[in-house]
Design a protein around this motif. Structure first.
Motif, PDB file in Angstrom:
ATOM      1  N   THR A 238     -22.106   4.067 -10.989  1.00 29.52           N
ATOM      2  CA  THR A 238     -22.024   4.258  -9.533  1.00 29.52           C
ATOM      3  C   THR A 238     -22.540   5.637  -9.120  1.00 29.52           C
ATOM      4  O   THR A 238     -23.127   5.780  -8.044  1.00 29.52           O
ATOM      5  CB  THR A 238     -20.586   4.067  -9.023  1.00 29.52           C
ATOM      6  OG1 THR A 238     -19.690   4.951  -9.718  1.00 29.52           O
ATOM      7  CG2 THR A 238     -20.131   2.626  -9.221  1.00 29.52           C
ATOM      8  N   ASN A 239     -22.340   6.655  -9.960  1.00 26.67           N
ATOM      9  CA  ASN A 239     -22.921   7.970  -9.660  1.00 26.67           C
ATOM     10  C   ASN A 239     -24.450   7.899  -9.637  1.00 26.67           C
ATOM     11  O   ASN A 239     -25.109   8.509  -8.788  1.00 26.67           O
ATOM     12  CB  ASN A 239     -22.467   8.996 -10.693  1.00 26.67           C
ATOM     13  CG  ASN A 239     -21.072   9.522 -10.417  1.00 26.67           C
ATOM     14  OD1 ASN A 239     -20.545   9.364  -9.317  1.00 26.67           O
ATOM     15  ND2 ASN A 239     -20.466  10.156 -11.403  1.00 26.67           N
ATOM     16  N   LEU A 240     -25.018   7.167 -10.584  1.00 29.33           N
ATOM     17  CA  LEU A 240     -26.466   6.956 -10.618  1.00 29.33           C
ATOM     18  C   LEU A 240     -26.943   6.290  -9.323  1.00 29.33           C
ATOM     19  O   LEU A 240     -27.901   6.742  -8.682  1.00 29.33           O
ATOM     20  CB  LEU A 240     -26.818   6.085 -11.824  1.00 29.33           C
ATOM     21  CG  LEU A 240     -28.232   5.487 -11.862  1.00 29.33           C
ATOM     22  CD1 LEU A 240     -29.253   6.554 -12.175  1.00 29.33           C
ATOM     23  CD2 LEU A 240     -28.297   4.355 -12.890  1.00 29.33           C
ATOM     24  N   LEU A 241     -26.256   5.221  -8.921  1.00 27.76           N
ATOM     25  CA  LEU A 241     -26.660   4.472  -7.733  1.00 27.76           C
ATOM     26  C   LEU A 241     -26.395   5.260  -6.454  1.00 27.76           C
ATOM     27  O   LEU A 241     -27.189   5.200  -5.505  1.00 27.76           O
ATOM     28  CB  LEU A 241     -25.923   3.135  -7.702  1.00 27.76           C
ATOM     29  CG  LEU A 241     -26.186   2.217  -8.910  1.00 27.76           C
ATOM     30  CD1 LEU A 241     -25.308   0.969  -8.838  1.00 27.76           C
ATOM     31  CD2 LEU A 241     -27.655   1.827  -8.989  1.00 27.76           C
ATOM     32  N   ASP A 242     -25.285   6.004  -6.417  1.00 26.16           N
ATOM     33  CA  ASP A 242     -24.987   6.825  -5.239  1.00 26.16           C
ATOM     34  C   ASP A 242     -26.054   7.901  -5.042  1.00 26.16           C
ATOM     35  O   ASP A 242     -26.430   8.218  -3.908  1.00 26.16           O
ATOM     36  CB  ASP A 242     -23.614   7.483  -5.382  1.00 26.16           C
ATOM     37  CG  ASP A 242     -22.484   6.552  -4.979  1.00 26.16           C
ATOM     38  OD1 ASP A 242     -22.693   5.716  -4.071  1.00 26.16           O
ATOM     39  OD2 ASP A 242     -21.386   6.658  -5.557  1.00 26.16           O
ATOM     40  N   LEU A 243     -26.524   8.486  -6.148  1.00 30.37           N
ATOM     41  CA  LEU A 243     -27.547   9.523  -6.030  1.00 30.37           C
ATOM     42  C   LEU A 243     -28.883   8.923  -5.577  1.00 30.37           C
ATOM     43  O   LEU A 243     -29.595   9.529  -4.773  1.00 30.37           O
ATOM     44  CB  LEU A 243     -27.723  10.253  -7.358  1.00 30.37           C
ATOM     45  CG  LEU A 243     -28.512  11.563  -7.267  1.00 30.37           C
ATOM     46  CD1 LEU A 243     -27.781  12.560  -6.381  1.00 30.37           C
ATOM     47  CD2 LEU A 243     -28.736  12.163  -8.639  1.00 30.37           C
ATOM     48  N   ALA A 244     -29.200   7.734  -6.067  1.00 30.75           N
ATOM     49  CA  ALA A 244     -30.409   7.055  -5.600  1.00 30.75           C
ATOM     50  C   ALA A 244     -30.318   6.803  -4.097  1.00 30.75           C
ATOM     51  O   ALA A 244     -31.302   6.958  -3.362  1.00 30.75           O
ATOM     52  CB  ALA A 244     -30.604   5.742  -6.353  1.00 30.75           C
ATOM     53  N   TRP A 245     -29.135   6.421  -3.645  1.00 30.45           N
ATOM     54  CA  TRP A 245     -28.909   6.138  -2.226  1.00 30.45           C
ATOM     55  C   TRP A 245     -29.042   7.401  -1.380  1.00 30.45           C
ATOM     56  O   TRP A 245     -29.757   7.422  -0.376  1.00 30.45           O
ATOM     57  CB  TRP A 245     -27.513   5.527  -2.056  1.00 30.45           C
ATOM     58  CG  TRP A 245     -27.140   5.182  -0.654  1.00 30.45           C
ATOM     59  CD1 TRP A 245     -27.709   4.236   0.138  1.00 30.45           C
ATOM     60  CD2 TRP A 245     -26.086   5.772   0.120  1.00 30.45           C
ATOM     61  NE1 TRP A 245     -27.078   4.191   1.360  1.00 30.45           N
ATOM     62  CE2 TRP A 245     -26.078   5.120   1.380  1.00 30.45           C
ATOM     63  CE3 TRP A 245     -25.141   6.761  -0.126  1.00 30.45           C
ATOM     64  CZ2 TRP A 245     -25.172   5.446   2.384  1.00 30.45           C
ATOM     65  CZ3 TRP A 245     -24.234   7.085   0.876  1.00 30.45           C
ATOM     66  CH2 TRP A 245     -24.267   6.444   2.105  1.00 30.45           C
ATOM     67  N   SER A 246     -28.351   8.473  -1.783  1.00 32.39           N
ATOM     68  CA  SER A 246     -28.320   9.676  -0.954  1.00 32.39           C
ATOM     69  C   SER A 246     -29.584  10.511  -1.059  1.00 32.39           C
ATOM     70  O   SER A 246     -30.011  11.127  -0.078  1.00 32.39           O
ATOM     71  CB  SER A 246     -27.102  10.535  -1.334  1.00 32.39           C
ATOM     72  OG  SER A 246     -27.181  10.965  -2.685  1.00 32.39           O
ATOM     73  N   ALA A 247     -30.213  10.549  -2.248  1.00 31.79           N
ATOM     74  CA  ALA A 247     -31.359  11.425  -2.457  1.00 31.79           C
ATOM     75  C   ALA A 247     -32.687  10.785  -2.058  1.00 31.79           C
ATOM     76  O   ALA A 247     -33.637  11.487  -1.717  1.00 31.79           O
ATOM     77  CB  ALA A 247     -31.430  11.861  -3.921  1.00 31.79           C
ATOM     78  N   VAL A 248     -32.761   9.446  -2.094  1.00 32.36           N
ATOM     79  CA  VAL A 248     -34.041   8.788  -1.831  1.00 32.36           C
ATOM     80  C   VAL A 248     -33.939   7.713  -0.750  1.00 32.36           C
ATOM     81  O   VAL A 248     -34.653   7.749   0.258  1.00 32.36           O
ATOM     82  CB  VAL A 248     -34.614   8.161  -3.126  1.00 32.36           C
ATOM     83  CG1 VAL A 248     -35.928   7.432  -2.835  1.00 32.36           C
ATOM     84  CG2 VAL A 248     -34.829   9.227  -4.185  1.00 32.36           C
ATOM     85  N   LEU A 249     -33.057   6.736  -0.953  1.00 31.17           N
ATOM     86  CA  LEU A 249     -33.031   5.582  -0.058  1.00 31.17           C
ATOM     87  C   LEU A 249     -32.705   5.966   1.380  1.00 31.17           C
ATOM     88  O   LEU A 249     -33.377   5.500   2.321  1.00 31.17           O
ATOM     89  CB  LEU A 249     -32.027   4.547  -0.574  1.00 31.17           C
ATOM     90  CG  LEU A 249     -32.302   3.974  -1.976  1.00 31.17           C
ATOM     91  CD1 LEU A 249     -31.267   2.917  -2.332  1.00 31.17           C
ATOM     92  CD2 LEU A 249     -33.706   3.385  -2.055  1.00 31.17           C
ATOM     93  N   LEU A 250     -31.692   6.797   1.578  1.00 31.26           N
ATOM     94  CA  LEU A 250     -31.342   7.191   2.946  1.00 31.26           C
ATOM     95  C   LEU A 250     -32.415   8.058   3.597  1.00 31.26           C
ATOM     96  O   LEU A 250     -32.769   7.832   4.760  1.00 31.26           O
ATOM     97  CB  LEU A 250     -29.992   7.909   2.958  1.00 31.26           C
ATOM     98  CG  LEU A 250     -28.754   7.020   3.134  1.00 31.26           C
ATOM     99  CD1 LEU A 250     -27.512   7.867   3.335  1.00 31.26           C
ATOM    100  CD2 LEU A 250     -28.923   6.070   4.292  1.00 31.26           C
TER     101      LEU A 250
END
Length: 419
Positions: A238-250
């Protein structure tokens, strides 16, 4: 303030100061490197130079925490961090901050933060025992402070960098380490720390165990506990996915949708504020809640829905409403997970097991930005959001299929561990 709770409140105060300082440096140091070198590549190398030794030494520093003692090591690490971080603005002022000097300094700082952060976390059992409060109270308050620091720290960093410059903002971070060391030194004096040996483990009068054997004992305990290990691996994903979300996707969503960076900051602020509120509620009432049910409901609310709403293009008011609900739900997670972790670890292994657990949880984070970038480039933003959301759902719900996962609902006396 009750004398027995002074160490807990002092620890929480030091955490608040430390987290705010860290949030400032997360913006100020990369900005300083960027404006002084003009190289995005070198800026990225500085970030990697800090994170790599942090994770490695957090994973391997557990026996050091148990040998030296969490309180003593936390104070020493903060004191040395003040020096290493403080060298950055000093060398910049004297025109000696030439690359790769900042690379070396941030690597030293990251190396100190690894065992230092592990030591700070390992103080929790002693603090809880001294204050005579439930684990949920301590972990809930700590989680609220972390969420609040995330919400306030970015704005503080931006203001400091804009008004006094990035080098002076880094000096503020260095000063925060020194203040933390003093606060811990004064408020936790006399705190009884966990014993340094379990039954059957050699003491000072016997032949000492090797550092590697102690590290292996921590890993053996962690991997033998099905509940702790499943939680550890779940958080890493979930840390991996949260970082993908906050650093790139958003950020990509903010650009492509036309919402802009202002809305992006608003989303993070609303989410962080709601999460802080949830953590405060969990700290006050967490002992009355069934942990397993709280885990499932919180992740169902805070996980997949946010990815789906961004992907289908709902209005901004719906996104902000989701941030309030999802952020508040996320605030209940760390108090529950932290309480489960500390209740199951033997006092003599608390340093090495919590350090290993934290390191594994952080281990995939450097890949988060890469994952987000690859997905957006390969399949587009909306499919990437849905894919990451489904992976998040699978990662958080899969551990519930383990029968032992329901042991979250009761405290378990840890079995003695021989080294």
């Amino acid at each position: 303030m009750s004398a027995r709770r002074l160490p807990l409140y002092g620890w929480l105060t030091a955490e608040a100061i430390s987290l705010l300082g860290t949030r400032v440096s997360m913006i100020a140091i990369p900005w300083l490197v960027l404006v002084t070198t003009g190289s995005a590549t070198r800026t990225g190398l500085v970030a990697a130079a800090e994170l790599t030794p942090l994770v490695i030494l957090k994973a391997t520093g557990g026996p050091l925490v148990d040998r030296v003692g969490p309180r003593r090591l936390a104070i020493v690490a903060d004191s040395l961090s003040m020096v290493s971080v403080g060298m950055i603005p000093l060398l910049h002022r004297s025109d000696h901050l030439t690359f790769p000097v900042p690379l070396v300094l941030v690597a030293i700082g990251g190396g100190l933060r690894g065992p230092g952060d592990a030591a700070v976390g390992a103080m929790v059992p002693s603090l809880v025992a001294s204050a005579e409060v439930p684990f949920e109270r301590a972990t809930g308050l700590a989680s609220a402070i972390e969420r609040g620091a995330t919400m306030i720290g970015a704005a503080l960093a931006g203001g400091l960098v804009a008004t006094i410059g990035p080098a002076n903002a880094v000096a503020v971070d260095a000063l925060s380490f020194g203040v933390c060391a003093v606060v811990l030194l004064v408020t936790t004096r006399g705190l009884v720390e966990p014993v340094s040996a379990v039954d059957g483990e050699p003491t000072a009068d016997d032949e000492p165990t090797s550092y590697l054997a102690e590290l292996r004992a921590g890993w053996d305990f962690l991997r033998s506990d099905a509940l702790l290990m499943s939680l550890c691996l779940m958080i890493a994903v979930t840390n991996l996915l949260d970082l993908a979300w906050s650093a790139v996707l958003l950020p990509v969503w903010a650009r492509e949708s036309g919402a802009g960076v202002g809305v992006l900051g608003l989303i993070f602020s609303v989410w962080g504020g709601a999460s802080m509120l949830g953590s405060f509620v969990a700290a006050a009432y967490g002992t009355r809640l069934p942990r397993f049910t709280t885990y499932v409901v919180a992740f169902l609310v805070t996980g997949l829905p946010r990815f789906v709403l961004f992907a289908i293009g709902v209005p901004l008011w719906a996104i902000l409403a989701m941030c309030v609900v999802g952020g508040c739900a996320s605030g209940f997670l760390n108090p529950v997970l932290g309480a489960v972790e500390f209740e199951r670890i033997p006092p003599a292994l608390v340093g090495r097991v919590t350090a290993l657990n934290s390191a594994v949880c952080w281990s995939l984070m450097p890949l988060g930005g890469v994952l987000g970038g690859v997905l957006v480039s390969g399949i587009g933003l909306d499919p990437a959001l849905l894919m990451v959301g489904l992976c998040y759902f699978a990662a958080t719900m899969a551990p519930t299929l383990l029968p032992r996962f329901r042991e979250m609902d009761r405290a378990v006396e840890p079995a003695p561990v021989a080294v």
